[in-house]
Structure formats: structure tokens, C-alpha cells
Design a protein around this motif. Sequence first.
Motif, PDB file in Angstrom:
ATOM      1  N   PRO A  71     -40.125 -50.242  25.847  1.00  0.00           N
ATOM      2  CA  PRO A  71     -38.860 -49.697  26.360  1.00  0.00           C
ATOM      3  C   PRO A  71     -39.035 -49.271  27.814  1.00  0.00           C
ATOM      4  O   PRO A  71     -40.064 -48.682  28.179  1.00  0.00           O
ATOM      5  CB  PRO A  71     -38.590 -48.488  25.467  1.00  0.00           C
ATOM      6  CG  PRO A  71     -39.695 -48.403  24.491  1.00  0.00           C
ATOM      7  CD  PRO A  71     -40.650 -49.510  24.691  1.00  0.00           C
ATOM      8  N   ARG A  72     -38.044 -49.595  28.640  1.00  0.00           N
ATOM      9  CA  ARG A  72     -38.152 -49.382  30.091  1.00  0.00           C
ATOM     10  C   ARG A  72     -38.474 -47.930  30.465  1.00  0.00           C
ATOM     11  O   ARG A  72     -39.170 -47.664  31.435  1.00  0.00           O
ATOM     12  CB  ARG A  72     -36.854 -49.823  30.773  1.00  0.00           C
ATOM     13  CG  ARG A  72     -36.771 -51.330  30.941  1.00  0.00           C
ATOM     14  CD  ARG A  72     -37.632 -51.790  32.128  1.00  0.00           C
ATOM     15  NE  ARG A  72     -37.868 -53.230  32.140  1.00  0.00           N
ATOM     16  CZ  ARG A  72     -38.912 -53.815  31.590  1.00  0.00           C
ATOM     17  NH1 ARG A  72     -39.819 -53.121  30.955  1.00  0.00           N
ATOM     18  NH2 ARG A  72     -39.077 -55.116  31.658  1.00  0.00           N
ATOM     19  N   ASP A  73     -37.950 -46.962  29.658  1.00  0.00           N
ATOM     20  CA  ASP A  73     -38.165 -45.560  30.031  1.00  0.00           C
ATOM     21  C   ASP A  73     -39.598 -45.116  29.767  1.00  0.00           C
ATOM     22  O   ASP A  73     -40.079 -44.164  30.366  1.00  0.00           O
ATOM     23  CB  ASP A  73     -37.174 -44.651  29.278  1.00  0.00           C
ATOM     24  CG  ASP A  73     -37.262 -44.870  27.775  1.00  0.00           C
ATOM     25  OD1 ASP A  73     -37.352 -46.050  27.363  1.00  0.00           O
ATOM     26  OD2 ASP A  73     -37.256 -43.892  27.019  1.00  0.00           O
TER      27      ASP A  73
END
Lengths: 455, 455
Positions: A71-73
Motif C-alpha cells: 500500500p502506497r502509504d
Amino acid sequence: MTDTVIDVPVEPATLAARLADESAPDIVEALNREAPEVAAAILLSLPHERAVEVLDQPELDCAPDIIEMLPRDRVASFLSGMSADRVTDVIREIEEPGRSDLRARLDAETRGAVDKLIAYPEESVGSIMTTEFVAVPTTWTVGLTLDYIRKVERTRETVYSIFVLDPRTGALAKAVPLRRLITGNPEDNILSVAPNRRPVVVSADASRDEAARLISKYDLLAVPVVDASNHVVGIVTVDDVIDAMIQKQTEDVQRFGGMEALDEPYMSINFLTMIRKRAGWLCVLFLSEMLTASAMQGFEGELEKALVLTLFIPLIMSSGGNSGSQATSLLIRALALHQVRLRDWWRVALREIPAGLTLGAILGTIGVVRIVIWQKLGFYDYGEHWFLVAATVGTALVGIVLFGSLTGSMLPFILQRVGFDPATASAPFVATLVDVSGLVIYFTVALVILRGTLL
Amino acid sequence: MTDTVIDVPVEPATLAARLADESAPDIVEALNREAPEVAAAILLSLPHERAVEVLDQPELDCAPDIIEMLPRDRVASFLSGMSADRVTDVIREIEEPGRSDLRARLDAETRGAVDKLIAYPEESVGSIMTTEFVAVPTTWTVGLTLDYIRKVERTRETVYSIFVLDPRTGALAKAVPLRRLITGNPEDNILSVAPNRRPVVVSADASRDEAARLISKYDLLAVPVVDASNHVVGIVTVDDVIDAMIQKQTEDVQRFGGMEALDEPYMSINFLTMIRKRAGWLCVLFLSEMLTASAMQGFEGELEKALVLTLFIPLIMSSGGNSGSQATSLLIRALALHQVRLRDWWRVALREIPAGLTLGAILGTIGVVRIVIWQKLGFYDYGEHWFLVAATVGTALVGIVLFGSLTGSMLPFILQRVGFDPATASAPFVATLVDVSGLVIYFTVALVILRGTLL
């Protein structure tokens, strides 16, 4: 990827719990056996610090694929924990637009370091160096330096070499090994424990092999990378060099086997990529080897008159290839280890000529004995001129093994002379080079010995 | 030795004076360019400590020859200054009675260490380990350990790994890196800075490759060598491993080139020794390749009827050898890097079958196109059944490349299965294996396609 088979399906979270107490290199080995999506899920279930440690290992096979699946975060916090050289390696492998997206998520400090490192070409020292090292000014004392190391130890890839810089120019003055530093008197200046000799340095544009050569020659734990004005821009550690050596060895073996280096593990490389890397050289060799068909066509008349000559074509050709392959492998290593230099080519030729003649004479004798035995014992009838046929085979073998040894030994010199790595020479390439000339030698010898009888 | 040419004769004493300020590895490079008697004379003119440092470098090529040329009364003091593992390496190479004579001149401590080390087989961890390491009991404090290290630093090959032993049993409890030790509180027990994990260890009987694999996998600076009761008997340092890796790489390249590993630099090896190491495999390959002559004799009838078939024999045979050599080089490395295990052989076979078919189809197409072009443009006349000849060549190529890829990829598995190093497989060996079967495939395809027309 499709080949990865997970024998018993296990939940990533369960696997992660089972792996959490293992060391990072062991977790890497386990992840390398899983598909990237499974590996990504396991990483997310590991404690954060452990996951960062795992991503930091260059042995992790599909790191770029795994990173792209996270996930990008979470990615940003993983990447900012990793060492800058490793982040660069990973980002380099990721295609746009993913690459720019990831770069934007890095903290400013890491992004600055990555931007600098990524500018270096892939085979250069710059591409394997790290910017996390310990540097102190020449004015510091032993005690002050030790205190400083205690504080920054956690954030540095190595603290075993301390670089002492001129405080005015920032240029590298000395490299002090930690083992010498701890023997010093805390009140004394750091230069009191510095070795007399100038530090061994390497330029960021030099090849990785050069850093490996220096580290191995001088038994260093790290070599400082300097720019034109002798400022330290990074270091290459012995771990990096070992990884680079193993990678280079794989490339060399694959190239010597007659193909482009795969650059990915055999079981996980995409099938079409593998075909492309193998087909390229295979086609080049096939096209060159077509010259043998042309050579044979040229000797068609002789072949018709003396069909017995064809029986020994494979035997004779392979002997040339084998002796050439031996000589090439010898010279590739001798050049790589600096045992022989470019200007020594004629000394090598002076060794290979008697070596080729001796080896050719040994094989020629065996060949003649074989024909005589088969003829005398009645295994096969080579015709009324059987002894001349034996003489042709024996003489041709001497010529071909000599030619093979000489060609095989000179090829690495020629490659180095024109700016290639001598290790781009391959056994199949040498064999192909020798095959056409081998046929010509064989038929020429036959024309001389058999003229007036068979030909 | 006879090849070593000194361009301008210089007095050894002059050379020694010129070299005295260089680092030991640089002096080694200079000595490697000289004959052993000159090198010995230079060593005697160097300051004693520097001479010992030079002899201690494993990169010094003819150390045993040089040692044998030194005056007997100086030898003992040189040897006792060197590290025990290096003395063992040198003594191992010296023939009797020189070896016993040298052994007798060693001081009791060194002799004891050498006697232990020399008992280990040459490829084992024991043969590259050193007995000079730092070990302290678990009862010591950080401060006490640091004081101890400061005292013994000069006499230990490495102080970057400190081995913490159970004072009761003497067994290894922890390995503490120096970088962690210096961050500790001097009054605390040494275990306060020890990592949680059990130390990575290796057995003295394991192969050198295993030590190299552990050091590279866990990024260690040294790995402790333990006996059955977990007592540390020595250590292997990262320097030793790098030297062993380079040596192994040379052996692997030479073996893959189809010869016995030389074990000595190309320019300084004795001519007859080199011939012996090359002739052995060359003769084995030649004798096996003789089967091609027998195979051709078996197809004599076909050859007489369709001479056009002989034109493509070299082309077809070499394609089998080249695809086999590619597959072997791929699998040698995949096995060496543990990317593939013995039990994965069928997965590899399942990849090589489509790969071989695809590569064979590519070469087969080129082969057919070549024959069609030559025939249509009138470069050569392959007879009225030229298209059937082209079909034979194309089909045979698919079969042979498939067979080459499969044989080449399975050979390293078979070698490992029967207890050999997969790296003993060589490009010429694979080519020879494939050649005989390649001929049989070619003529069988021809019999099927050309029956009733040419055959």
C-alpha cells in the motif's frame, strides 16, 4: 513467477508470525520461495523494523515487484528506513510512472541521496556505494571520535573505517580503522592512531570490479569513494563487494556458456525474457556456423571422391573447439587477475604454440592409433589407402589443436584491446571461430596427403 | 619461471629500498613479477617486519619457493611472525624433506597451531581458518573486554567479532560485534550488548563454499568455526573468504572451459604441468567424441546416397552443443546460489522442454530460410528434393536443440546427485555428450523425411 509452487497454502499472517524471530537473511530465503504478492503480504504482517531490515537485503529477489504491491502509504516509511544505496537499487528496477511516484514519497534527505546515486551507471562504483559513513575533522581527539561513533552507530552502514577530513578543504586526509582507534589515548588527536600511508581510494566512475580488486588486495572492510578534489562522496563496504562479486561470477559463467547474462534467478525469470537472452547469441553463433556449410560446399568434389573423410569431421572439429575453449578460459582468468597484461600477448602466444603442438600431437597419435586398430582388427575398412587417411587425420589434428589454442588464447586479448570485458568470450564462440578454419585445415591437409591416391 | 623477464636488471637491494615505503600488497605485486630467487633477495633486504607482512599475503605467488630459498636461520623468525593459517598454506606446498625441516624450526606455539590446521583437507573450512581470535568469558564486563582487546589487538587477525564463551563449559554463547561493544556501558556485563540471536557458526569439516555462503548471507566480518561440543577452534574472516571466492571462481572458469584447474598463475606454471592438466580432459573428450566416427560409419549407406546431408553436419552438431552449454551454465549457477535444489530437477525440465522447442524452432526456421534462399538465388543446388532436405535440417534442429537444452540442464543435477560439484560440468563435455546423439537424431529425421526420395 508461474513456476512458484506453494506446497501447502499457509496464511501470510501465520507465516509472518513463524518468521518474526528469524534473522533477516533467513526471512529473505523464505520470501524468495513465495510469489511476490504473498511475500508482500508477509512483509506487511512483520514488525516494521524487521520488514525494513528484510527489504534492505540485496539477496531479496523480487524487491521491486514486492514494493509495487505494498500500500502506497506504508511504502514511504519502509523506504526511508532502508539504506540509500538499496533504495536506489530498487527504484532503478521500477518502471515509470511507478518510479516517479515512489521518488516523490521519499523524505527529502533520502530523495537527495537517491537522486545522486541513481545518476551513476549500473556497473560503476557509484551504483553500489552508500552515503552513510563516519567522517570527522582532523582536529578531533580519539575520545571525541569514539563518543560520536557511539551516537551515530545505528544509522551507519559501517563504523569500522573512520574517514578523517581536512576541516578547511573537506578533503580526505586519513582512514582510521576502528580497531586502531580504540587502542588510542582518548585525549590524543585522532591522527595519533592514523596509519602513515595515504588511504586507498576509488573514483565513483570506476567499475565495481575495481572496488572489489582494491578491497580484496588491501584486505579492507570499506573503501572510500572520492571525487576529483578528494572529497569523500560515499563508501563501498566489503558486503557490497561480495554481493557484486557473486553477481559478476554468475554473469561471467552465463556469458562463457554462450548467452547474455540473465540478471534474474533462473526459476523466477519470465520465460520470454529468458528465450530472448538465449536466442540472441544462439542465432549469432548459428549464422556464423553457416559458414561451415559453405566451406563444405566448397570441398564437395573432394567429399564425393573420398567419403571416408566425412567420418572424422565431427571428431576433428570438436577437438579444435575444445582446445580453444581451454585456452580462452585460462586467459580470461589470467587477465581478470592481472597475472597477464595486454602487452604480454606475445609471451602467451609463445607458450600456446608449443602447448598447442604438444596437445595436437597427443590427440593426433590417439587418432592414428584408433584408425590403425579398427583397420587391422577389421572393425571397419577405410579403403586401400587407409594409412594415408590416418596420416591425414593425425596431421590435421596437430594443425587444428594448434590453431584452436592460439585463437582461444588471443581472443580475450583482442576483446580487451577493443574495449570489451575479456569475459564476453564464450566457449561456443571460440568453437564457432575454430570450426570453419578447422574444416579448411582438414581438407587442405587431405589435398596434400591424398593427392594422386584418393583425391 | 623461465618466462619471467626483468626488463632492466636492478640490484635486489636497490629494489628493496625503493619498495620499503610501499604497502605490503603493492610489494607483493612487484615481487610477483620477479623470479623467486630475486624475490627472496629483495625480501631479505626489506625491514624484518615488512618482510613478514609481505609473506603473510596469500596473493604472493611463489611463497613456498621463496621460503625454500631463504637462509635457514632467517626462516624461523619470518615464519613465527606470520599468521598460523598462512604458515600452514605455505608448508603444505613444500615437499619433504623441506617440510619437516621447516616444521622443526617453528616455535612450539606456531608448530602446534600448524599441526592442527594441516590435518584439515584442502577444500575445508579448517584449511582457511585462523586460530588468532578474541574470546572472553560471559562473566566479563564491556569495559574489561575493551581493555583486553586494546592489549591483544596487534596479535589478532580480527577484533571486530568478539566471541563470548561459557566459563564453565567453554562453549560459544554469543558473538558480539565490536561496533556494538563500544556503544555499551563499561560497567555492564558484556551480554548487555550481545545480539539476541544465536551466533552463526560453521564446522571445520564443512567446505570453504559454506563459510563463504554464510559470511555473504549474514554480512559477517568473521564466522566462528566450532567443534561438535560448540567450542570455538578458529575463525574464518571475510578476507579469507574473498580470497577463497576468487580462487574458486578461477577453478570454476577453467573447469567450465574443459580442463583441470591449474591452481597456479598461467605465466608461472611449469609447462609440463599445464600440458598434463589440459591433456587429461582433452583426451577424455576426444575418446568420447570418437563415437561420432562410429555413428557416421553406421550411417555410411545414407551418406553415400545423400551426400548433401554431410554439408549440414557441423552446423547441426554445434547448435546442439551451444544450446547445451547455455543450459549447463544457467543451472551450475542456479545450483551454486541455492536458487534451485536437487529436488527441483523436474521443474527445471518442465522449463527447458518449452525453451528447447522454442529455441530449436527459431534456429530451424533460420536454417530452412537459408537453404531456400541459396536454392532460389542459385548459390548452390541441393538437388531436386531440396525442399525435403530443408525440412530435414529444420526438423533435426528442433530435436537437437531440445535434446541439448535438456541434457545440458540435467547434467549439473546428475553431477550433484552423485556427489560431484555441479561446476565440474564443462561446455566441451556437454557438447561431446550432445554430438553423438545429435548425429543419430539428424540421420533418423533424414530417414523418415527422405525415405523413398533420396534415401
